[in-house]
Motif scaffolding. Structure first.
Motif, PDB file in Angstrom:
ATOM      1  N   PHE A   1      13.537  62.460  27.289  1.00 19.98           N
ATOM      2  CA  PHE A   1      14.371  63.590  27.708  1.00 19.98           C
ATOM      3  C   PHE A   1      13.809  64.271  28.953  1.00 19.98           C
TER       4      PHE A   1
ATOM      5  N   SER B   1      23.929  67.384  34.214  1.00 19.08           N
ATOM      6  CA  SER B   1      23.636  66.072  33.633  1.00 19.08           C
ATOM      7  C   SER B   1      22.841  66.207  32.343  1.00 19.08           C
ATOM      8  N   MET B   2      21.860  67.119  32.300  1.00 21.76           N
ATOM      9  CA  MET B   2      21.047  67.300  31.097  1.00 21.76           C
ATOM     10  C   MET B   2      21.861  67.922  29.971  1.00 21.76           C
TER      11      MET B   2
ATOM     12  N   MET C   1      14.412  63.767  33.039  1.00 30.71           N
ATOM     13  CA  MET C   1      14.820  64.883  33.899  1.00 30.71           C
ATOM     14  C   MET C   1      13.951  64.949  35.155  1.00 30.71           C
TER      15      MET C   1
ATOM     16  N   PRO D   1      21.769  57.656  29.810  1.00 33.06           N
ATOM     17  CA  PRO D   1      21.482  58.951  29.175  1.00 33.06           C
ATOM     18  C   PRO D   1      21.771  58.956  27.676  1.00 33.06           C
TER      19      PRO D   1
END
Length: 713
Positions: free
Chosen positions: A477, A502-503, A481, A522
């Motif tokens: 995660f 996006s996160m 990033m 993702p």
């Protein structure tokens, strides 16, 4: 082993002959480092308490003499030469020093009594003379008669008494000064005053007898002890060397334990003048457990670096650096006059260095940008149609599409950004992303140290059930990033995606409208993150419970079988092992499960909150830059903008105001603020990934350490 892990320790028993016990303990305090356990803790038997009582009385006399010496004008003892005293401490013997102290104490008591009597007599003589002088006028007519003595005759004896008492007082004062000089005069070159060496001698002797009170036995004294493994041969050699044949059986010996003790060894980390302050920062939070990875090794670099990221300014950094250089240069003088600065001199130096380095990265010198190299942005020609005050877009002169053309600004921030209308927007974006990258990097280092602890302890359960899923969760995660941030920095994009969006889309399992690496990657990484959570939560309690059951049952069956047999009995070793196993039966599966649930929740939620916590690197840097800009604009720019020649005087006074505010706020309050926030990042965000901090300190019996501690106090 260095700073990464504490020194390997060994446990054993030291045996010393009672007739030479003090001699051997003195040698140990001089040449080795050993920590003794109290063998008389239960019965509180203290065979050497009479010696300690004698030394207590000697210390009381020394305090009395020091108080009396303060009354002598200009009296100041020479102190702080502990090493010189230790080199010559054999010159002093307890009985000799004790007798001299008692004799001097008696003399000073007599001095005080005689001085009081002399003062009373002198005052009485002065009073008598005053009375005679007062009565002279009224007795003048009587003096004419021969049968009555004249007033002059009465005045002459009283005057003589005053002079005699003054002479006695001066003689007494001279005697006291001569005695004080003998106590205050250094014993030898580079040594302390006599009274100070007596004080150090009492401290040393008291520590020796206090240590002997920990021993048990009659003919031979013995005590359990901890000592560094690498010092074992030196301790043995010292015992053999000082156990000569002329003393018969009066020899000492060190007997190491064949079976390691159940109690965890103490933590002993060797430090020097440079590393000591960083170890203090770590130990204030908690001492490393025995041979746990020590954060101080990394704190030496990361602490001043993160401080510099918050404080980054070339000018302010140079001012802080000058303070650190001064503290290092004047360290011997500051040791006793300003001990806090002396202790923190090297961290001040490092903080100043990294503040200057970060200042060059930000290209910030007292809020002013420096044109160290030619700017890579140029202003296009302004057409006549442009209205005054309209936005002018700067044009890059470097290859911003990475096609092999000229590169960007060589180092740090391009000065063209200073004063630009979008300066704050650009700096906020850059510093915010930089803070996240640095934060995740430091947390990953913490996880690698967790791996190293598990590998060093050969703890396969922690390695497989905690370290691996924690690392997978972090990389899948937050590592992803950071990769997107770095990729976006170095890759030209016509329509750059929003990393925040996006996160959020990744965490919510929703479709990203503008993905950087498509939609599948993702989602795969998010699925891996979610699988890592039960991996951290479930297997470890099950494995520990099965291991506990498998280990305890065979031994219990063998012990019960031995007891059931005719004449069956267990040896002392078997009984001790059985008691240990009974204690281990206290393993509670439910407690282990609850603990693992808490650990998992703390880690999963902590990675999010800790990553956000590193944004203080951006916030503090922004606050420092804006404060510097405001202070400079309200003082220096205001003074320089006055008309000539008035600006000469206004600039002079404006500089004084600017310098005072800078020192008070940016070199005082802001340094402390950045320091505390950096400390928080290390204690919580970094150390929580691997650091248990439940160790206890190795406190060896060492003359030098004891005397330096007492002297510093």
């Amino acid at each position: 082993m260095g700073l990464l892990r504490s020194e390997p320790m060994k446990h054993g028993t030291l045996v010393v002959p009672v007739d030479r016990a003090r001699e051997f303990i003195d040698l140990i305090g001089r040449n080795t480092k050993m920590q003794f356990e109290d063998m008389n803790a239960r019965d509180m038997h203290r065979p050497y308490k009479k010696y300690i009582q004698r030394i207590d009385e000697m210390e009381r006399i020394i305090r009395f003499l020091e108080e009396e010496l303060t009354k002598v004008p200009g009296a100041s003892p020479v102190r702080h030469n502990v090493d010189a005293f230790l080199d010559h401490s054999d010159e002093y013997k307890l009985d000799d020093v004790e007798s001299k102290l008692h004799k001097m104490h008696k003399e000073f008591i007599q001095f005080k009594e005689n001085n009081g009597k002399l003062l009373e007599r002198r005052n009485a003589a002065l009073e008598e003379r005053y009375v005679v002088q007062t009565a002279m006028a009224s007795m003048a007519h009587v003096a004419s008669s021969r049968s009555v003595r004249s007033p002059e005759d009465w005045e002459a004896p009283s005057t003589a008494q005053v002079e005699d008492q003054e002479k006695l007082l001066k003689a007494h004062e001279h005697f006291v000064k001569s005695e004080a000089a003998s106590l205050l005069e250094p014993v030898d070159r580079n040594r302390d005053s006599l009274i100070e060496e007596w004080r150090l001698f009492c401290i040393k002797e008291k520590s020796i007898y206090a240590t002997l009170n920990l021993f048990e036995g009659n003919m031979n004294l013995r005590a359990s002890c901890w000592y560094p493994e690498e010092d074992e041969d030196r301790i043995r050699a010292m015992c053999i060397q000082n156990s000569s044949s002329q003393h018969g059986h009066s020899s000492a010996m060190l007997v190491p334990d064949k079976i390691p003790p159940r109690k965890s060894p103490p933590t002993y980390i060797r430090v020097n003048e440079f590393t000591a302050i960083f170890q203090v920062l770590v130990d204030t939070y908690g001492l490393p457990r025995y041979q746990e990875a020590n954060p101080a090794l990394f704190t030496i670099v990361t602490f001043p670096f993160l401080f510099g990221v918050m404080y980054g300014d070339i000018g302010h950094g140079l001012m802080l650096l000058s303070v650190g250089l001064y503290a290092v240069w004047k360290s011997d003088e500051l040791k006793f006059s300003f001990p806090v600065m002396h202790e923190g001199r090297y961290i001040l130096l490092m903080m100043g260095i990294f503040a200057v380095y970060a200042g060059f990265l930000y290209n910030d010198f007292f809020s002013i940008g420096l044109s160290l190299f030619e700017s890579r942005w140029t202003q296009p020609a302004i057409s006549p149609e442009k209205k005054p005050g309209s936005v002018v877009a700067m044009q890059p002169t470097f290859d911003h599409e990475n096609r092999g053309g000229p590169g960007p600004y060589p180092f740090g921030l391009d000065p063209a950004w200073h004063g630009a209308q979008n300066e704050l927007v650009f700096l906020n974006s850059m510093k915010m992303k930089l803070a996240v990258v640095l934060g995740v990097t430091q947390m990953l280092v913490g996880l690698f140290l967790r791996f190293s602890n598990a590998m060093y302890e050969k703890n396969k359960v922690d390695f497989a059930c905690e370290c691996v899923p924690m690392m997978i969760f972090m990389i899948s995660f937050f590592g992803f990033m950071d990769y997107m941030i770095l990729y976006k920095w170095v890759t030209p994009m016509a329509n750059p995606p929003s990393i925040i969006n996006s996160m959020i889309a990744m965490a919510m399992w929703s479709e990203d409208s503008n993905p950087m690496f498509g939609h599948i990657l993702p989602q795969i990484l998010m699925a891996v993150c979610m699988l890592a959570v039960p991996w951290m939560l479930i297997p470890k309690p099950i494995i520990l419970n099965r291991r506990h059951q498998a280990d305890i049952q065979p031994f219990q069956r063998s012990c019960l079988l031995a007891l059931k047999l005719p004449g069956g009995h267990m040896s002392l070793d078997e009984e001790s092992l059985l008691s240990e196993e009974e204690e281990e039966e206290e393993f509670d599966l439910m407690e282990c499960v609850i603990h693992q649930v808490i650990e998992t929740i703390e880690y999963v939620l902590g990675t999010v909150s800790h990553t956000a916590s590193y944004l203080r690197l951006w916030a503090l840097s922004l606050a420092h830059q804006q404060l510097s800009l405001v202070f400079f604009g309200m003082t220096m720019l205001g003074g320089m903008s006055a008309p000539f020649p008035l600006n000469i005087f206004t600039t002079y006074f404006a500089f004084g105001s600017w310098f005072g505010i800078t020192v008070g706020v940016l070199l005082g309050m802001d340094v402390m603020e950045c320091f505390l926030h950096t400390l928080r990042l290390h204690w919580v965000e970094f150390q929580s990934k691997f650091y248990k901090a439940d160790g206890y300190a190795f406190v060896p019996f060492c003359h030098r350490d004891i005397l330096h501690k007492k002297t510093d106090e």
